[in-house]
Design a protein around this motif. Structure first.
Motif, PDB file in Angstrom:
ATOM      1  N   LEU A   1      47.786  16.183  51.980  1.00 19.57           N
ATOM      2  CA  LEU A   1      47.180  17.142  52.863  1.00 19.57           C
ATOM      3  C   LEU A   1      47.005  16.787  54.354  1.00 19.57           C
ATOM      4  O   LEU A   1      46.276  15.619  54.517  1.00 19.57           O
ATOM      5  CB  LEU A   1      45.864  17.627  52.384  1.00 19.57           C
ATOM      6  CG  LEU A   1      45.169  18.706  53.251  1.00 19.57           C
ATOM      7  CD1 LEU A   1      45.477  20.005  52.640  1.00 19.57           C
ATOM      8  CD2 LEU A   1      43.528  18.732  52.840  1.00 19.57           C
ATOM      9  N   THR A   2      47.507  17.448  55.280  1.00 15.22           N
ATOM     10  CA  THR A   2      47.066  17.053  56.775  1.00 15.22           C
ATOM     11  C   THR A   2      46.273  17.787  57.353  1.00 15.22           C
ATOM     12  O   THR A   2      46.426  19.009  57.301  1.00 15.22           O
ATOM     13  CB  THR A   2      48.604  16.723  57.381  1.00 15.22           C
ATOM     14  OG1 THR A   2      48.339  16.406  58.674  1.00 15.22           O
ATOM     15  CG2 THR A   2      49.404  18.149  57.718  1.00 15.22           C
ATOM     16  N   CYS A   3      45.552  17.189  58.202  1.00 13.27           N
ATOM     17  CA  CYS A   3      44.763  17.805  59.652  1.00 13.27           C
ATOM     18  C   CYS A   3      45.562  17.263  60.886  1.00 13.27           C
ATOM     19  O   CYS A   3      44.915  17.811  61.813  1.00 13.27           O
ATOM     20  CB  CYS A   3      43.316  17.252  59.530  1.00 13.27           C
ATOM     21  SG  CYS A   3      42.427  17.907  58.144  1.00 13.27           S
TER      22      CYS A   3
ATOM     23  N   ILE B   1      43.746  22.847  61.201  1.00 21.80           N
ATOM     24  CA  ILE B   1      44.691  22.526  60.864  1.00 21.80           C
ATOM     25  C   ILE B   1      44.683  22.233  59.226  1.00 21.80           C
ATOM     26  O   ILE B   1      45.515  22.560  58.421  1.00 21.80           O
ATOM     27  CB  ILE B   1      45.519  21.338  61.444  1.00 21.80           C
ATOM     28  CG1 ILE B   1      46.040  21.806  62.865  1.00 21.80           C
ATOM     29  CG2 ILE B   1      46.598  20.914  60.551  1.00 21.80           C
ATOM     30  CD1 ILE B   1      46.314  20.699  63.983  1.00 21.80           C
ATOM     31  N   GLY B   2      43.784  21.554  58.978  1.00 22.13           N
ATOM     32  CA  GLY B   2      43.606  21.154  57.472  1.00 22.13           C
ATOM     33  C   GLY B   2      43.332  22.142  56.503  1.00 22.13           C
ATOM     34  O   GLY B   2      43.918  22.541  55.565  1.00 22.13           O
TER      35      GLY B   2
ATOM     36  N   ASP C   1      44.833  25.866  52.168  1.00 20.22           N
ATOM     37  CA  ASP C   1      45.465  27.200  51.479  1.00 20.22           C
ATOM     38  C   ASP C   1      46.606  27.168  50.863  1.00 20.22           C
ATOM     39  O   ASP C   1      46.680  28.170  49.714  1.00 20.22           O
ATOM     40  CB  ASP C   1      45.534  28.498  52.669  1.00 20.22           C
ATOM     41  CG  ASP C   1      44.082  28.741  53.287  1.00 20.22           C
ATOM     42  OD1 ASP C   1      43.088  28.581  52.485  1.00 20.22           O
ATOM     43  OD2 ASP C   1      44.057  29.380  54.349  1.00 20.22           O
ATOM     44  N   HIS C   2      47.512  26.186  51.178  1.00 22.85           N
ATOM     45  CA  HIS C   2      48.958  26.393  50.497  1.00 22.85           C
ATOM     46  C   HIS C   2      49.053  25.087  49.570  1.00 22.85           C
ATOM     47  O   HIS C   2      50.057  24.480  49.051  1.00 22.85           O
ATOM     48  CB  HIS C   2      50.168  26.470  51.549  1.00 22.85           C
ATOM     49  CG  HIS C   2      50.032  27.366  52.312  1.00 22.85           C
ATOM     50  ND1 HIS C   2      50.080  28.648  52.149  1.00 22.85           N
ATOM     51  CD2 HIS C   2      49.307  27.437  53.819  1.00 22.85           C
ATOM     52  CE1 HIS C   2      50.230  29.581  53.097  1.00 22.85           C
ATOM     53  NE2 HIS C   2      49.723  28.822  54.229  1.00 22.85           N
ATOM     54  N   PHE C   3      47.978  24.474  49.156  1.00 24.33           N
ATOM     55  CA  PHE C   3      47.844  22.927  48.604  1.00 24.33           C
ATOM     56  C   PHE C   3      48.516  23.031  47.296  1.00 24.33           C
ATOM     57  O   PHE C   3      49.232  22.090  46.686  1.00 24.33           O
ATOM     58  CB  PHE C   3      46.557  22.369  48.769  1.00 24.33           C
ATOM     59  CG  PHE C   3      46.693  20.939  48.205  1.00 24.33           C
ATOM     60  CD1 PHE C   3      47.377  20.081  49.024  1.00 24.33           C
ATOM     61  CD2 PHE C   3      46.263  20.396  47.036  1.00 24.33           C
ATOM     62  CE1 PHE C   3      47.338  18.585  48.368  1.00 24.33           C
ATOM     63  CE2 PHE C   3      46.486  19.217  46.436  1.00 24.33           C
ATOM     64  CZ  PHE C   3      47.090  18.309  47.060  1.00 24.33           C
ATOM     65  N   GLU C   4      48.269  24.287  46.483  1.00 26.06           N
ATOM     66  CA  GLU C   4      48.594  24.310  45.217  1.00 26.06           C
ATOM     67  C   GLU C   4      50.342  24.187  45.017  1.00 26.06           C
ATOM     68  O   GLU C   4      50.612  23.606  44.256  1.00 26.06           O
ATOM     69  CB  GLU C   4      48.203  25.521  44.723  1.00 26.06           C
ATOM     70  CG  GLU C   4      48.650  25.682  43.002  1.00 26.06           C
ATOM     71  CD  GLU C   4      47.945  27.245  42.335  1.00 26.06           C
ATOM     72  OE1 GLU C   4      48.612  27.306  41.246  1.00 26.06           O
ATOM     73  OE2 GLU C   4      46.908  27.530  43.011  1.00 26.06           O
TER      74      GLU C   4
ATOM     75  N   PHE D   1      60.298  10.734  50.981  1.00 21.08           N
ATOM     76  CA  PHE D   1      59.633  11.781  50.059  1.00 21.08           C
ATOM     77  C   PHE D   1      58.369  12.440  50.937  1.00 21.08           C
ATOM     78  O   PHE D   1      57.736  12.015  51.703  1.00 21.08           O
ATOM     79  CB  PHE D   1      58.824  10.882  49.016  1.00 21.08           C
ATOM     80  CG  PHE D   1      58.312  11.594  47.852  1.00 21.08           C
ATOM     81  CD1 PHE D   1      59.014  12.069  46.820  1.00 21.08           C
ATOM     82  CD2 PHE D   1      56.856  11.926  47.841  1.00 21.08           C
ATOM     83  CE1 PHE D   1      58.364  13.005  45.809  1.00 21.08           C
ATOM     84  CE2 PHE D   1      56.276  12.690  46.815  1.00 21.08           C
ATOM     85  CZ  PHE D   1      57.244  13.128  46.210  1.00 21.08           C
ATOM     86  N   HIS D   2      58.937  13.845  50.779  1.00 15.99           N
ATOM     87  CA  HIS D   2      57.908  14.756  51.494  1.00 15.99           C
ATOM     88  C   HIS D   2      58.192  16.124  50.657  1.00 15.99           C
ATOM     89  O   HIS D   2      59.234  16.367  50.119  1.00 15.99           O
ATOM     90  CB  HIS D   2      58.071  14.877  52.891  1.00 15.99           C
ATOM     91  CG  HIS D   2      59.289  15.167  53.444  1.00 15.99           C
ATOM     92  ND1 HIS D   2      59.598  16.289  53.485  1.00 15.99           N
ATOM     93  CD2 HIS D   2      60.252  14.295  53.995  1.00 15.99           C
ATOM     94  CE1 HIS D   2      61.085  16.230  54.080  1.00 15.99           C
ATOM     95  NE2 HIS D   2      60.906  15.020  54.234  1.00 15.99           N
ATOM     96  N   GLN D   3      57.376  17.168  50.958  1.00 19.27           N
ATOM     97  CA  GLN D   3      57.492  18.438  50.104  1.00 19.27           C
ATOM     98  C   GLN D   3      58.404  19.295  50.752  1.00 19.27           C
ATOM     99  O   GLN D   3      58.554  20.473  50.027  1.00 19.27           O
ATOM    100  CB  GLN D   3      55.997  19.250  49.857  1.00 19.27           C
ATOM    101  CG  GLN D   3      55.634  19.563  51.226  1.00 19.27           C
ATOM    102  CD  GLN D   3      54.226  18.792  51.638  1.00 19.27           C
ATOM    103  OE1 GLN D   3      54.293  17.415  51.601  1.00 19.27           O
ATOM    104  NE2 GLN D   3      53.448  19.228  52.347  1.00 19.27           N
ATOM    105  N   HIS D   4      59.126  18.748  51.817  1.00 16.40           N
ATOM    106  CA  HIS D   4      60.319  19.739  52.335  1.00 16.40           C
ATOM    107  C   HIS D   4      61.658  19.252  51.971  1.00 16.40           C
ATOM    108  O   HIS D   4      62.601  19.729  52.405  1.00 16.40           O
ATOM    109  CB  HIS D   4      59.921  19.801  53.986  1.00 16.40           C
ATOM    110  CG  HIS D   4      58.751  20.334  54.289  1.00 16.40           C
ATOM    111  ND1 HIS D   4      58.152  21.645  54.220  1.00 16.40           N
ATOM    112  CD2 HIS D   4      57.482  19.742  55.000  1.00 16.40           C
ATOM    113  CE1 HIS D   4      57.013  21.811  54.519  1.00 16.40           C
ATOM    114  NE2 HIS D   4      56.508  20.727  55.050  1.00 16.40           N
TER     115      HIS D   4
END
Length: 329
Positions: free
Chosen positions: A134-136, A192-193, A198-201, A295-298
């Motif tokens: 999770l990034t801020c 930002i965080g 809201d999209h962390f799931e 490694f990252h979610q994109h």
């Protein structure tokens, strides 16, 4: 309690726990140097602990092996997002008045058993920097154990000022009653965080799926050991392997445009921390062998196939090329 960075979270948490000069903090050498710098920032000294080579994390046994009469807190690092289970020694640590201050910079969203990291009763520190789960943009959070710790953290993060910003706006003065730093998170970073939260799931599900895709793809490669993150309970932050010829493979992959890295060079071998060096064989072995894959979610599974194909080629080339750069015959 939101602060400016994960490092600020660690520093403030140690202050809130009353850690200072003359005390030792048990900390794994296999971590980012910020963990150790936070210990030095409060005037305490690090006592480096070894790791489990399968997970790159400390264990309850390794913590107990490192205890001394000067031990104040234990600072487990939840490496790669994996929770560190210290439940078997919690009572003994509590009986010796030893706090657990978790460096959970990699572990937002992960679970320790059935409970989320941060809800286990420890003084827990998260990082919300640019590449975290999770990034801020930049930031961190401390989960205190008590209301007293929360009040202490609140004062430290705002320069020792007692009144909140809203309260200061209603009067002509304010009161400074303790040491403090400007560590409060900015409103922009917080916004930002919250948008990311809201999209962390989806982030959580995607990171697990991508880590499993790496696990499937890496099975075909010889001499590659995947660092276990306990993916069913972990929101993976890293995907790491242990390999021979790590430096050469790293160079070959970078030359191919594959963004591999190394997390981390062991801290007990760093010049800044040399006076606290101990014999840590598992850490030193991992320091020679660990390689972090992109490694990252994109990422997509096609990206992972491309990385693993290049990785396999680099491994083969490293095996067949001696140190003089000439192919073996």
């Amino acid at each position: 309690m939101a602060v400016t960075s994960g490092t600020a979270a660690l520093h403030t948490a140690l202050l809130a726990a009353g850690i200072g000069p003359g005390q030792e903090v048990i900390v794994p050498s296999m971590t980012f140097c910020a963990t150790v710098q936070a210990v030095l920032a409060v005037g305490a000294t690090p006592r480096f602990a070894d790791i489990d080579p399968a997970t790159l994390c400390v264990t309850d046994r390794l913590v107990m092996d490192s205890l001394t009469d000067k031990t104040a807190p234990v600072m487990p690092v939840l490496f790669g997002g994996r929770a560190v289970n210290l439940n078997p020694i919690r009572k003994e640590l509590a009986d010796r008045d030893i706090a657990i201050v978790e460096d959970a910079a990699h572990a937002f969203g992960s679970r320790n058993g059935t409970r989320r990291v941060g809800a286990t009763g420890d003084l827990t520190c998260f990082s919300f920097g640019p590449i975290k789960n999770l990034t801020c943009g930049q930031g961190g959070i401390i989960v205190p154990r008590t209301r007293t710790e929360a009040d202490t953290i609140r004062r430290i993060q705002m320069l020792g000022v007692v009144q909140s910003q809203a309260e200061r706006g209603q009067t002509t003065s304010y009161q400074v009653d303790s040491f403090g730093l400007r560590y409060q998170m900015s409103g922009i970073n917080a916004a930002i965080g919250l948008a990311q939260l809201d999209h962390f799931e989806k982030t959580e599900t995607t990171r697990r799926a991508l880590w499993r895709a790496y696990r499937r793809a890496l099975v075909s490669l010889d001499d590659v050991r995947l660092v276990d993150v306990d993916v069913d309970r972990t929101v993976p932050h890293l995907c790491q392997v242990l390999i021979p010829n790590r430096d050469e493979v790293h160079a070959r992959l970078r030359a191919r445009g594959i963004g591999v890295g190394v997390h981390y060079p062991p801290n007990h071998l760093q010049p800044a921390f040399a006076q606290w060096r101990r014999n840590l064989p598992a850490t030193e072995q991992a320091g020679h062998e660990v390689l972090t894959l992109p490694f990252h979610q994109h990422l997509t599974e096609a990206d992972i196939d491309q990385v693993v194909t290049a990785f396999g080629q680099a491994l083969t080339e490293a095996r067949t090329t001696p140190h003089d750069g000439q192919p073996q015959r």
